[in-house]
Design a protein around this motif. Structure first.
Motif, PDB file in Angstrom:
ATOM      1  N   LEU A  66       0.827  -1.216   0.000  1.00 10.01           N
ATOM      2  CA  LEU A  66       0.000   0.000   0.000  1.00 10.01           C
ATOM      3  C   LEU A  66       0.859   1.263   0.000  1.00 10.01           C
ATOM      4  O   LEU A  66       0.333   2.370  -0.036  1.00 10.01           O
ATOM      5  N   ASP A  67       2.147   1.085   0.098  1.00 12.92           N
ATOM      6  CA  ASP A  67       3.068   2.220   0.144  1.00 12.92           C
ATOM      7  C   ASP A  67       2.810   3.152  -1.046  1.00 12.92           C
ATOM      8  O   ASP A  67       2.980   2.755  -2.194  1.00 12.92           O
ATOM      9  N   PRO A  68       2.372   4.386  -0.795  1.00 10.02           N
ATOM     10  CA  PRO A  68       2.058   5.277  -1.923  1.00 10.02           C
ATOM     11  C   PRO A  68       3.257   5.545  -2.810  1.00 10.02           C
ATOM     12  O   PRO A  68       3.117   5.779  -4.011  1.00 10.02           O
ATOM     13  N   ASN A  69       4.461   5.468  -2.236  1.00  6.68           N
ATOM     14  CA  ASN A  69       5.656   5.731  -3.045  1.00  6.68           C
ATOM     15  C   ASN A  69       5.872   4.642  -4.093  1.00  6.68           C
ATOM     16  O   ASN A  69       6.466   4.867  -5.139  1.00  6.68           O
ATOM     17  N   LEU A  70       5.356   3.448  -3.779  1.00  4.78           N
ATOM     18  CA  LEU A  70       5.491   2.340  -4.717  1.00  4.78           C
ATOM     19  C   LEU A  70       4.551   2.530  -5.905  1.00  4.78           C
ATOM     20  O   LEU A  70       4.859   2.177  -7.034  1.00  4.78           O
ATOM     21  N   ILE A  71       3.394   3.120  -5.629  1.00  6.69           N
ATOM     22  CA  ILE A  71       2.379   3.282  -6.666  1.00  6.69           C
ATOM     23  C   ILE A  71       2.648   4.528  -7.501  1.00  6.69           C
ATOM     24  O   ILE A  71       2.602   4.505  -8.719  1.00  6.69           O
ATOM     25  N   THR A  72       2.912   5.623  -6.845  1.00  7.30           N
ATOM     26  CA  THR A  72       3.099   6.899  -7.542  1.00  7.30           C
ATOM     27  C   THR A  72       4.368   7.541  -6.990  1.00  7.30           C
ATOM     28  O   THR A  72       4.303   8.293  -6.023  1.00  7.30           O
ATOM     29  N   PRO A  73       5.512   7.230  -7.570  1.00  3.92           N
ATOM     30  CA  PRO A  73       6.771   7.678  -6.982  1.00  3.92           C
ATOM     31  C   PRO A  73       6.809   9.172  -6.713  1.00  3.92           C
ATOM     32  O   PRO A  73       7.316   9.620  -5.715  1.00  3.92           O
ATOM     33  N   ASN A  74       6.187   9.993  -7.597  1.00  6.66           N
ATOM     34  CA  ASN A  74       6.289  11.429  -7.384  1.00  6.66           C
ATOM     35  C   ASN A  74       5.264  11.958  -6.377  1.00  6.66           C
ATOM     36  O   ASN A  74       5.167  13.132  -6.129  1.00  6.66           O
ATOM     37  N   ALA A  75       4.444  11.043  -5.794  1.00  7.58           N
ATOM     38  CA  ALA A  75       3.459  11.499  -4.803  1.00  7.58           C
ATOM     39  C   ALA A  75       3.977  11.258  -3.398  1.00  7.58           C
ATOM     40  O   ALA A  75       3.214  11.205  -2.455  1.00  7.58           O
ATOM     41  N   SER A  76       5.277  11.090  -3.266  1.00 11.36           N
ATOM     42  CA  SER A  76       5.812  10.702  -1.968  1.00 11.36           C
ATOM     43  C   SER A  76       5.499  11.761  -0.908  1.00 11.36           C
ATOM     44  O   SER A  76       5.412  12.947  -1.187  1.00 11.36           O
ATOM     45  N   SER A  77       5.271  11.301   0.301  1.00 15.26           N
ATOM     46  CA  SER A  77       4.974  12.238   1.378  1.00 15.26           C
ATOM     47  C   SER A  77       5.794  11.822   2.579  1.00 15.26           C
ATOM     48  O   SER A  77       6.397  10.756   2.604  1.00 15.26           O
ATOM     49  N   SER A  78       5.819  12.708   3.566  1.00 12.81           N
ATOM     50  CA  SER A  78       6.628  12.388   4.731  1.00 12.81           C
ATOM     51  C   SER A  78       5.838  11.563   5.745  1.00 12.81           C
ATOM     52  O   SER A  78       6.302  11.303   6.837  1.00 12.81           O
ATOM     53  N   ALA A  79       4.600  11.188   5.389  1.00  7.52           N
ATOM     54  CA  ALA A  79       3.762  10.441   6.337  1.00  7.52           C
ATOM     55  C   ALA A  79       4.403   9.092   6.637  1.00  7.52           C
ATOM     56  O   ALA A  79       5.054   8.498   5.772  1.00  7.52           O
ATOM     57  N   PRO A  80       4.239   8.604   7.854  1.00  6.25           N
ATOM     58  CA  PRO A  80       4.784   7.289   8.170  1.00  6.25           C
ATOM     59  C   PRO A  80       4.083   6.213   7.351  1.00  6.25           C
ATOM     60  O   PRO A  80       2.977   6.425   6.871  1.00  6.25           O
ATOM     61  N   LEU A  81       4.723   5.084   7.214  1.00  3.57           N
ATOM     62  CA  LEU A  81       4.159   4.045   6.378  1.00  3.57           C
ATOM     63  C   LEU A  81       3.579   2.937   7.252  1.00  3.57           C
ATOM     64  O   LEU A  81       4.196   2.504   8.230  1.00  3.57           O
ATOM     65  N   LEU A  82       2.404   2.505   6.860  1.00  6.52           N
ATOM     66  CA  LEU A  82       1.667   1.529   7.660  1.00  6.52           C
ATOM     67  C   LEU A  82       2.497   0.270   7.927  1.00  6.52           C
ATOM     68  O   LEU A  82       2.561  -0.222   9.049  1.00  6.52           O
ATOM     69  N   HIS A  83       3.156  -0.227   6.877  1.00  9.71           N
ATOM     70  CA  HIS A  83       3.867  -1.497   7.073  1.00  9.71           C
ATOM     71  C   HIS A  83       5.059  -1.335   8.007  1.00  9.71           C
ATOM     72  O   HIS A  83       5.377  -2.246   8.782  1.00  9.71           O
ATOM     73  N   ASP A  84       5.720  -0.163   7.981  1.00 11.43           N
ATOM     74  CA  ASP A  84       6.837   0.071   8.911  1.00 11.43           C
ATOM     75  C   ASP A  84       6.323   0.005  10.344  1.00 11.43           C
ATOM     76  O   ASP A  84       6.933  -0.619  11.217  1.00 11.43           O
TER      77      ASP A  84
END
Ligand SMILES: Cc1cc2nc3c(=O)[nH]c(=O)nc-3n(C[C@H](O)[C@H](O)[C@H](O)COP(=O)(O)OP(=O)(O)OC[C@H]3O[C@@H](n4cnc5c(N)ncnc54)[C@H](O)[C@@H]3O)c2cc1C
Length: 463
Positions: free
Chosen positions: A258-276
């Protein structure tokens, strides 16, 4: 939930209400057999919280005292999707966050204090009792689950609030009446949830984290939600062949995708990642699944004949895909309507039942359209009329703007929380930027050949 709220609402206008419940809820908040959904995330929308406070003044404080944190649905939320991260700012969309068992426990305890309400637990309502001509319901036949003892409870009004498993179809058929038509929109969403504790050094500045993958990249999502006792409810969801696994490592791997960076690399945000976060957490419960999530509307309001003295509400009438979090709030709206209907003498009027079901149908229509509009698209039920195509394009453009425009973000969430009507999304200050984006999107689609998927996009199955 609908039954508790109906009892409280009715008690202001009738002498006595008896709540019939087949379970024996414990003396502490815990999941129970008759409400299996209690093991999954249960968010109370702002509209529901406001109605609950009117029906049970001081309830929000009771929930706070029971350990439920206050959540600002915009200020305390990290929400990301394929467009990026939603903005965070202080808002009036605030409710107490807790598990469904705690919410139900606190509400039940308040209703138990009401001298006009009594409870008959461990008891099945199994048949309607009517006059000889079946024109009026005058009570219910009951069966005690432990002893099998049968009894009859006579009443001026019977309210069926028994949820998705309501027996009203069979009951009406047994009276020689035609059961209602059912409308079903099933996006086949499956949930998998568990409660976790985060390490002591985890000091988040958020109380809700949602990562959602919308089509065409996939139909999966997940979130974690701070509940009582400083624990977190984690729920993952996916449709059809994207269902979340129920084993530990599969659960975390699903969250990783579900990591948004994996889906849309340029939509990266500083939000923490659920899986981490999930990988660092201590599981407190097993992972449990749930699959009965279809939108289902039973159109009792269309029936030519309904016995007097009998109404239905809550999930027994209309159950929603839970991902939109509307069920408890719609039940609360139904309880308010019931209170008004009884106050106006509706139960004594000829055709009073039909009038109630019609008014309820009008209330249910908005949450139904919000839930099924998205779900019908997700499962490929395509309404090709120009108006519907326009609405879909409009909502897509609006969603695309929620991440950069505070006003549009708030307008969208006001509608999602059922505090404003969908028509408010077409107000001039909202419509103009949305229409400009629609035009720009159409122009850019016409001028560009479809791009090849990036490496990251290609990793994700396209549904
Ligand atoms: C996985 C999942 C997640 C959800 N998440 C949310 C959320 O985030 N926010 C939200 O607002 N809503 C959510 N919902 C919906 C919400 O749970 C319901 O809409 C809400 O509880 C109102 O339902 P109800 O009271 O009509 O039925 P229920 O809550 O199902 O209650 C029905 C009650 O009737 C009893 N009963 C049934 N048959 C009989 C009988 N014959 N005799 C006696 N007792 C009987 C049952 O034991 C139960 O207590 C979710 C639902 C699911 C499935």
């Amino acid at each position: 939930m609908a039954g508790l709220l109906a009892a409280q609402a009715l008690s202001t206008h009738v002498d006595h209400v008896t709540v019939i419940e087949r379970d024996v809820p414990g003396n502490k908040p815990e999941p129970r057999k008759g409400a299996p959904q209690g093991r999954h995330i249960h968010a109370l929308l702002a509209r529901g919280a406001r109605i609950l406070e009117r029906l049970l003044p001081g309830l929000q404080d009771n929930l706070g005292a029971a350990g439920a944190p206050l959540v600002d649905w915009i200020g305390d939320s990290c929400v990301s999707n394929q467009f990026g991260a939603m903005p965070r700012f202080t808002s009036d969309l605030r409710t107490r966050a807790c598990s469904r068992p705690l919410l139900e426990f606190v509400i039940r305890n308040r209703v138990l204090q009401n001298p006009r309400v009594t409870f008959q637990m461990e008891t099945d309502a199994w048949q309607l009792v009517t006059t000889d001509d079946h024109a009026r319901v005058i009570g219910v036949n009951l069966r005690h689950r432990a002893t099998g003892a049968l009894s009859t409870l006579l009443a001026d009004l019977v309210v069926d609030a028994s949820g998705r498993s309501s027996k009203a179809f069979e009951w009406l058929t047994a009276l020689g009446l035609t059961p209602p038509t059912e409308q079903v929109v099933n996006s086949a969403l499956a949930y998998a949830s568990r409660v976790v504790r985060m390490p002591a050094d985890f000091k988040p500045d958020f109380k809700l984290l949602i990562q959602r993958i919308r089509p065409p990249h996939g139909r999966r999502g997940g979130g974690m939600y701070l509940i009582e006792n400083n624990t977190w409810m984690v729920t993952l969801g996916g449709a059809k062949d994207e269902q979340p696994p129920l084993d530990d490592s599969g659960f975390i791997e699903f969250a990783r995708q579900l990591d948004p960076n994996l889906i849309t690399p340029n939509a990266s945000s500083s939000a923490p990642l659920l899986h981490d976060l999930l990988a660092r957490s201590e599981p407190l419960t097993p992972i449990v699944g749930y699959q009965r999530t279809e939108n289902r509307w039973r159109h009792f309001e269309e029936l030519e004949r309904m016995p007097a003295g009998f109404v239905l509400m809550g999930d027994a009438v209309c159950a929603f895909n839970p991902v939109y979090g509307q069920g408890m709030s719609t039940a609360a709206m139904g309880a308010e309507l019931l209170q008004q209907w009884v106050a106006d003498g509706g139960s004594a009027k000829v055709n009073g039942t039909r009038a109630f079901q019609k008014s309820l149908a009008n209330l249910v229509r908005t949450p139904w359209l919000l839930a099924t509009g998205e779900d019908a698209r997700a499962v490929g039920i395509v309404d090709r009329t120009r108006a519907v195509r326009f609405n879909h394009a409009y909502i897509d453009a609006l969603l695309g703007l929620t991440n950069s425009n505070h006003k549009i973000c708030k307008a969208f969430l006001d509608v999602a929380h059922l505090v404003k009507p969908p028509a408010s999304l077409f107000a001039p200050g909202i419509a103009l930027p949305v229409l400009i984006r629609m035009v720009a999107t159409t122009a850019s689609k016409r001028s560009k050949p479809s791009p090849r998927p990036t490496k990251a996009e290609a990793l994700v199955p396209i549904s």
